[in-house]
Design a protein around this motif. Sequence first.
Motif, PDB file in Angstrom:
ATOM      1  N   GLY A  25      -2.066  -4.435  -3.024  1.00  0.00           N
ATOM      2  CA  GLY A  25      -1.541  -3.634  -4.131  1.00  0.00           C
ATOM      3  C   GLY A  25      -2.656  -2.820  -4.763  1.00  0.00           C
ATOM      4  O   GLY A  25      -2.492  -1.639  -5.081  1.00  0.00           O
ATOM      5  N   GLY A  26      -3.818  -3.470  -4.924  1.00  0.00           N
ATOM      6  CA  GLY A  26      -4.993  -2.763  -5.450  1.00  0.00           C
ATOM      7  C   GLY A  26      -5.438  -1.654  -4.521  1.00  0.00           C
ATOM      8  O   GLY A  26      -5.811  -0.561  -4.967  1.00  0.00           O
ATOM      9  N   ILE A  27      -5.367  -1.916  -3.212  1.00  0.00           N
ATOM     10  CA  ILE A  27      -5.759  -0.874  -2.251  1.00  0.00           C
ATOM     11  C   ILE A  27      -4.816   0.325  -2.374  1.00  0.00           C
ATOM     12  O   ILE A  27      -5.246   1.485  -2.354  1.00  0.00           O
ATOM     13  N   GLY A  28      -3.524   0.030  -2.543  1.00  0.00           N
ATOM     14  CA  GLY A  28      -2.567   1.115  -2.740  1.00  0.00           C
ATOM     15  C   GLY A  28      -2.898   1.919  -3.986  1.00  0.00           C
ATOM     16  O   GLY A  28      -2.848   3.152  -3.989  1.00  0.00           O
ATOM     17  N   PHE A  29      -3.274   1.200  -5.038  1.00  0.00           N
ATOM     18  CA  PHE A  29      -3.676   1.857  -6.289  1.00  0.00           C
ATOM     19  C   PHE A  29      -4.872   2.768  -6.032  1.00  0.00           C
ATOM     20  O   PHE A  29      -4.891   3.939  -6.437  1.00  0.00           O
ATOM     21  N   LEU A  30      -5.870   2.226  -5.329  1.00  0.00           N
ATOM     22  CA  LEU A  30      -7.077   3.007  -5.024  1.00  0.00           C
ATOM     23  C   LEU A  30      -6.716   4.260  -4.236  1.00  0.00           C
ATOM     24  O   LEU A  30      -7.165   5.364  -4.555  1.00  0.00           O
TER      25      LEU A  30
ATOM     26  N   ILE B 257       0.829  -1.203   0.000  1.00  0.00           N
ATOM     27  CA  ILE B 257       0.000   0.000   0.000  1.00  0.00           C
ATOM     28  C   ILE B 257       0.866   1.256   0.000  1.00  0.00           C
ATOM     29  O   ILE B 257       0.630   2.186  -0.776  1.00  0.00           O
ATOM     30  N   LEU B 258       1.861   1.293   0.880  1.00  0.00           N
ATOM     31  CA  LEU B 258       2.579   2.551   1.074  1.00  0.00           C
ATOM     32  C   LEU B 258       3.984   2.558   0.481  1.00  0.00           C
ATOM     33  O   LEU B 258       4.312   3.405  -0.342  1.00  0.00           O
ATOM     34  N   VAL B 259       4.797   1.601   0.879  1.00  0.00           N
ATOM     35  CA  VAL B 259       6.220   1.701   0.561  1.00  0.00           C
ATOM     36  C   VAL B 259       6.485   1.413  -0.908  1.00  0.00           C
ATOM     37  O   VAL B 259       7.089   2.213  -1.615  1.00  0.00           O
ATOM     38  N   ASN B 260       6.014   0.249  -1.358  1.00  0.00           N
ATOM     39  CA  ASN B 260       6.232  -0.109  -2.759  1.00  0.00           C
ATOM     40  C   ASN B 260       4.951   0.079  -3.546  1.00  0.00           C
ATOM     41  O   ASN B 260       4.545  -0.784  -4.307  1.00  0.00           O
ATOM     42  N   ASN B 261       4.313   1.210  -3.331  1.00  0.00           N
ATOM     43  CA  ASN B 261       3.053   1.469  -4.010  1.00  0.00           C
ATOM     44  C   ASN B 261       3.205   1.271  -5.516  1.00  0.00           C
ATOM     45  O   ASN B 261       4.187   1.700  -6.110  1.00  0.00           O
ATOM     46  N   PHE B 262       2.212   0.612  -6.110  1.00  0.00           N
ATOM     47  CA  PHE B 262       2.338   0.268  -7.520  1.00  0.00           C
ATOM     48  C   PHE B 262       2.476   1.489  -8.412  1.00  0.00           C
ATOM     49  O   PHE B 262       3.247   1.483  -9.373  1.00  0.00           O
TER      50      PHE B 262
ATOM     51  N   ALA C 187      -0.226  -2.971 -14.044  1.00  0.00           N
ATOM     52  CA  ALA C 187      -0.125  -3.224 -12.609  1.00  0.00           C
ATOM     53  C   ALA C 187      -0.586  -4.643 -12.281  1.00  0.00           C
ATOM     54  O   ALA C 187      -0.039  -5.297 -11.389  1.00  0.00           O
ATOM     55  N   VAL C 188      -1.581  -5.130 -13.017  1.00  0.00           N
ATOM     56  CA  VAL C 188      -2.096  -6.472 -12.754  1.00  0.00           C
ATOM     57  C   VAL C 188      -1.047  -7.519 -13.130  1.00  0.00           C
ATOM     58  O   VAL C 188      -0.776  -8.461 -12.383  1.00  0.00           O
ATOM     59  N   LEU C 189      -0.451  -7.319 -14.319  1.00  0.00           N
ATOM     60  CA  LEU C 189       0.623  -8.241 -14.722  1.00  0.00           C
ATOM     61  C   LEU C 189       1.787  -8.121 -13.754  1.00  0.00           C
ATOM     62  O   LEU C 189       2.411  -9.125 -13.374  1.00  0.00           O
ATOM     63  N   GLY C 190       2.054  -6.878 -13.336  1.00  0.00           N
ATOM     64  CA  GLY C 190       3.164  -6.646 -12.411  1.00  0.00           C
ATOM     65  C   GLY C 190       2.978  -7.406 -11.109  1.00  0.00           C
ATOM     66  O   GLY C 190       3.913  -8.038 -10.613  1.00  0.00           O
ATOM     67  N   VAL C 191       1.767  -7.405 -10.581  1.00  0.00           N
ATOM     68  CA  VAL C 191       1.554  -8.026  -9.281  1.00  0.00           C
ATOM     69  C   VAL C 191       1.757  -9.540  -9.372  1.00  0.00           C
ATOM     70  O   VAL C 191       2.380 -10.146  -8.493  1.00  0.00           O
TER      71      VAL C 191
END
Lengths: 200, 311
Positions: free
Chosen positions: A143-148, A15-20, A118-122
């Motif tokens: 990861g999605g939450i970070g995106f949101l 969510i925070l550090v490695n945000n997508f 981002a989806v492929l990345g995750v």
Amino acid sequence: MSSFTTLITVALGAILVNNFIVAQFLGICPFMGVSKKVETASGMGMAVIFVMGVASAVCWPINKFILEPNNLIFMQTVVFILVIASLVQFIEMFLQKSMPSLYEALGVYLPLITTNCAVLGVVLQNTQNSYDFITSVVYGVTGGIGFLLVIVLFASVRERDEFSECPKAFEGFPIALVEAGLLALAFLGFSGLDIFRFMK
Amino acid sequence: MTTVIIALVVLAVLGGVFGLVLAIAAKVFHVEKDPREEAIAGCLPGANCGGCGFPGCSGYAAAVVKGEAPVNACAAGGEAVAGQIAEIMGVSAGDSVRMVAQVRCTGGGRDHTQYEYVGLQDCLAASRVPGGGALGCAYGCLGLGSCEKACPFDAIHVKNGVAVVDEDKCKACNKCVDICPRHIIALEPYKTRRHVTVPCSSKDKGADARKVCDNGCIGCSLCVKACPKEAIAVEGNLARINYETCIGCGLCAQKCPRKLITIDGKVPEVKPAAPKPAAPAAPKAEESKKAEPVEIEMPKEKVKEPAGKNE
């Protein structure tokens, strides 16, 4: 492996550090494209959470039970693209039939995510970090939450652009890029969290 | 070698399985849609260009079925697709009043320039230099063709220093209206016969307008007095026609001392021959508005002129 602490670490990291968006620069296209209104931005963010979670869950067994035993790790990218594309199509049909309200809510953003890096990345990162199944799903969802989080923050910034005066040359997209840079800088502050230390 | 084969097999099998699953899913999760929606989506180009303002071709098809979008909004498909959609929806494409863009300038001021403009050959660029371009008239067509470049249908061209709309090709997409830095292009309802229009945007006072244009509107109100339906009004030194009440009688055009108002839906190309004889005569007519004979003679020519040119 997937102790509670690890999961928290992975979640906070995603969510925070490695945000997508602001740390890994994945999913920039929807980040710039659908961030003009908070409403559409949150719709996109919800769809990304959903697809990232499901994609992580589906790609993990495919990687584990099909690619790895056959020494086909180098095929990951191709196979995952195939999986994600079909998955999104399938989910779209499924939702349309069984959950029309959710389908309406996600709307056009669902098919748009098919080609979201981002989806492929995750899913690729899940295999690179050799996460287990639960960690993968947690990483996908968070990861999605970070995106949101980032896209909604950014959309609220951009909404205020409408009422602010900025030099003519910067109006519209240029100032949005500047704001995106500032937002990324702000998130850079989280890199000091160093939560990955606990994983070792 | 075996790795390659295994890779191929795995990919083929995965692809086949997913394809099969999707095919089955398409049947199992099939949702009854309005068949018209699919039919419309079928005849759309499928490029998902978004030119209609809806998210993709299917979005547009859904909007048409709901009645939220006009049948002729697909810019890429053009008239052929509009016709097909109209057939599916059971309306004629021409049901609603067709709009066309009209350039509200005849280019009569092209000889009255403030200076020679040698910059970028683009209206947007020219309108940003001091004086807003070389043209003396602040409301005239700069004739550098920004609208021509913006038009996706090749329907607007700069001819003889002024933009002219090809009404057969115009799809009223508003692109030229939006791009014109002088805001002199507007959509007007297109009536195939007896369409009267005032191709001028000048809000200058009469004397000023006359200085910078050969046939610009001077706000003399003669057309207002001539109109039997009160369909024409002068606001800010400029005559404007209300198309809801206009019956296309053309009396205003006959009275216009500037030979500006045109009949028959076409802005006549002002060939140098046309305005020049008008120019010396018009001011005279205007200076004493009671010089009736001069005015009446001109209108008669005027009414014939556009008709002749159109043919």
